[in-house]
Design an enzyme around this catalytic site. Structure first.
Site, mmCIF file in Angstrom:
data_model
loop_
_atom_site.group_PDB
_atom_site.id
_atom_site.type_symbol
_atom_site.label_atom_id
_atom_site.label_comp_id
_atom_site.label_asym_id
_atom_site.label_seq_id
_atom_site.Cartn_x
_atom_site.Cartn_y
_atom_site.Cartn_z
ATOM 1 N N ASP A 1 0.821 -1.212 0.000
ATOM 2 C CA ASP A 1 0.000 0.000 0.000
ATOM 3 C C ASP A 1 0.857 1.265 0.000
ATOM 4 O O ASP A 1 1.946 1.287 0.567
ATOM 5 C CB ASP A 1 -0.925 -0.012 1.232
ATOM 6 C CG ASP A 1 -2.023 1.023 1.128
ATOM 7 O OD1 ASP A 1 -2.431 1.354 -0.004
ATOM 8 O OD2 ASP A 1 -2.497 1.502 2.174
ATOM 9 N N ASN B 1 -11.180 -2.351 -5.190
ATOM 10 C CA ASN B 1 -10.426 -1.399 -6.013
ATOM 11 C C ASN B 1 -11.090 -1.096 -7.364
ATOM 12 O O ASN B 1 -10.762 -0.104 -8.019
ATOM 13 C CB ASN B 1 -8.982 -1.887 -6.253
ATOM 14 C CG ASN B 1 -8.102 -1.829 -5.017
ATOM 15 O OD1 ASN B 1 -7.196 -2.636 -4.834
ATOM 16 N ND2 ASN B 1 -8.358 -0.861 -4.140
HETATM 17 C C1 IPE Z 1 -5.411 -2.718 -0.159
HETATM 18 O O1 IPE Z 1 -5.095 -1.380 -0.288
HETATM 19 C C2 IPE Z 1 -5.437 -3.371 -1.510
HETATM 20 C C3 IPE Z 1 -4.142 -3.486 -2.189
HETATM 21 C C4 IPE Z 1 -2.985 -3.187 -1.702
HETATM 22 C C5 IPE Z 1 -4.224 -4.025 -3.511
HETATM 23 P P1 IPE Z 1 -6.225 -0.259 -0.376
HETATM 24 O O2 IPE Z 1 -5.518 1.019 -0.537
HETATM 25 O O3 IPE Z 1 -7.224 -0.606 -1.395
HETATM 26 O O4 IPE Z 1 -6.917 -0.379 1.059
HETATM 27 P P2 IPE Z 1 -7.678 0.730 1.901
HETATM 28 O O5 IPE Z 1 -8.683 1.360 0.992
HETATM 29 O O6 IPE Z 1 -6.660 1.723 2.365
HETATM 30 O O7 IPE Z 1 -8.274 -0.001 3.061
HETATM 31 C C1 IPE Z 2 -1.736 0.208 -3.345
HETATM 32 O O1 IPE Z 2 -1.480 1.562 -3.391
HETATM 33 C C2 IPE Z 2 -1.980 -0.373 -4.718
HETATM 34 C C3 IPE Z 2 -3.386 -0.681 -5.000
HETATM 35 C C4 IPE Z 2 -4.374 -0.608 -4.155
HETATM 36 C C5 IPE Z 2 -3.694 -1.078 -6.354
HETATM 37 P P1 IPE Z 2 -2.655 2.615 -3.351
HETATM 38 O O2 IPE Z 2 -3.044 2.941 -4.747
HETATM 39 O O3 IPE Z 2 -3.744 2.171 -2.476
HETATM 40 O O4 IPE Z 2 -1.914 3.874 -2.714
HETATM 41 P P2 IPE Z 2 -2.519 4.880 -1.663
HETATM 42 O O5 IPE Z 2 -3.007 4.091 -0.493
HETATM 43 O O6 IPE Z 2 -3.635 5.607 -2.353
HETATM 44 O O7 IPE Z 2 -1.384 5.765 -1.306
HETATM 45 MG MG MG Z 3 -4.120 2.409 -0.483
#
Ligand code: IPE
Ligand code: IPE
Ligand code: MG
Length: 244
Positions: free
Chosen positions: A16, A64
């Site tokens: 993340d 997502n």
């Molecule tokens: C979890 O991250 C999913 C992945 C890393 C693919 P998210 O960014 O989607 O999770 P939340 O929304 O912070 O809980």
């Molecule tokens: C994790 O990074 C990757 C996916 C969820 C695909 P994020 O895209 O959630 O990055 P932040 O949390 O917005 O910084």
């Molecule tokens: Mg995230």
């Protein structure tokens, strides 16, 4: 290959912070995902070198899909390109590629790349890379319940079969049936939540949080997580004395 002492057999990672990393560098979010994909490549190597046998990477959750269309499309395109580019390296390095999640819902190109990577790497033995795509822990459990109900219906006494259903049998109905339970769950990006990842199989995982954004995660950070894991006492509900 023999198991190394005290090394987690199965490491799972919530990668993340790509978006916030990009924001911090005044770059488009997709650039964050590109940088993140690079680290995903490296961590498989770091893990294999450390003696880890399975690594599950959370790449795209069932939730997502609700992100802006451009970001979703960008992520799917990145997945297809990266996978095909990585395939020869995975072969060379003995990585067996597998996935967890609803692969059928992915766009055609991504699905084809996934299928090809699974097929071509199926005999590799050094480490399993399990890419979690369109994955949701709750969805996995619901699908397991449906399979369990179907299975029970084939028994002489369905009601009794369900009444006697134990955790091992139920696990065989889950997508994760062929992986081992998670030993170490790492989350980067300064959040302390599970976000619907591997709900069943992380039941007794040791949790490790790294505040760095995923594109900044380094080999040293990974080794610190492994190091921290080796110092934990896993009691699985017992007392410390019982373990001794
Ligand atoms: C979890 O991250 C999913 C992945 C890393 C693919 P998210 O960014 O989607 O999770 P939340 O929304 O912070 O809980
Ligand atoms: C994790 O990074 C990757 C996916 C969820 C695909 P994020 O895209 O959630 O990055 P932040 O949390 O917005 O910084
Ligand atoms: Mg995230």
């Amino acid at each position: 290959m023999t198991e190394k002492d005290n090394v987690p057999g199965h490491v799972a990672v919530v990668m993340d912070g790509n978006g916030r990393w990009a924001e911090q560098h005044r770059l488009p979010r997709l650039e964050g995902h590109r940088r993140g994909a690079r680290i995903a490549r490296h961590i498989v190597e770091w893990a294999a070198d450390a003696g880890v046998r399975q690594i599950s990477l959370f790449a795209f959750s069932t939730e997502n899909w609700a992100r802006p269309k451009r970001e979703v499309e960008g992520l799917m395109a990145l997945l297809a390109t990266m996978l095909l580019k990585e395939l020869p390296k995975m072969q060379k390095k003995g990585v067996r590629f597998r996935t967890l999640g609803g692969i059928d819902a992915l766009p055609e190109k991504a699905r084809q790349a996934v299928d090809r990577a699974c097929l071509e790497t199926r005999n590799n033995k050094r480490i399993d890379l399990i890419l979690c795509l369109n994955y949701g822990g709750q969805q996995e459990i619901i699908e397991g319940v449906k399979l369990a109900a179907k299975w029970a219906a084939t028994r002489d006494d369905p009601e009794q079969a369900l009444a006697n259903l134990d955790t091992d049998t139920f696990r065989s109905f889950l997508w994760c049936a062929e992986t081992r339970p998670v030993d170490l769950l790492i989350r980067t990006g300064a959040e302390r939540r599970i976000s619907n990842f591997l709900l069943w199989d992380a039941a007794y995982a040791e949790l490790y949080f790294c505040d760095k954004y995923w594109p900044d995660f380094s080999e040293q950070d990974f080794l610190s997580a492994i190091d921290d894991f080796t110092s934990r006492e896993r009691r699985f509900g017992l007392t410390g004395n019982q373990l001794a």
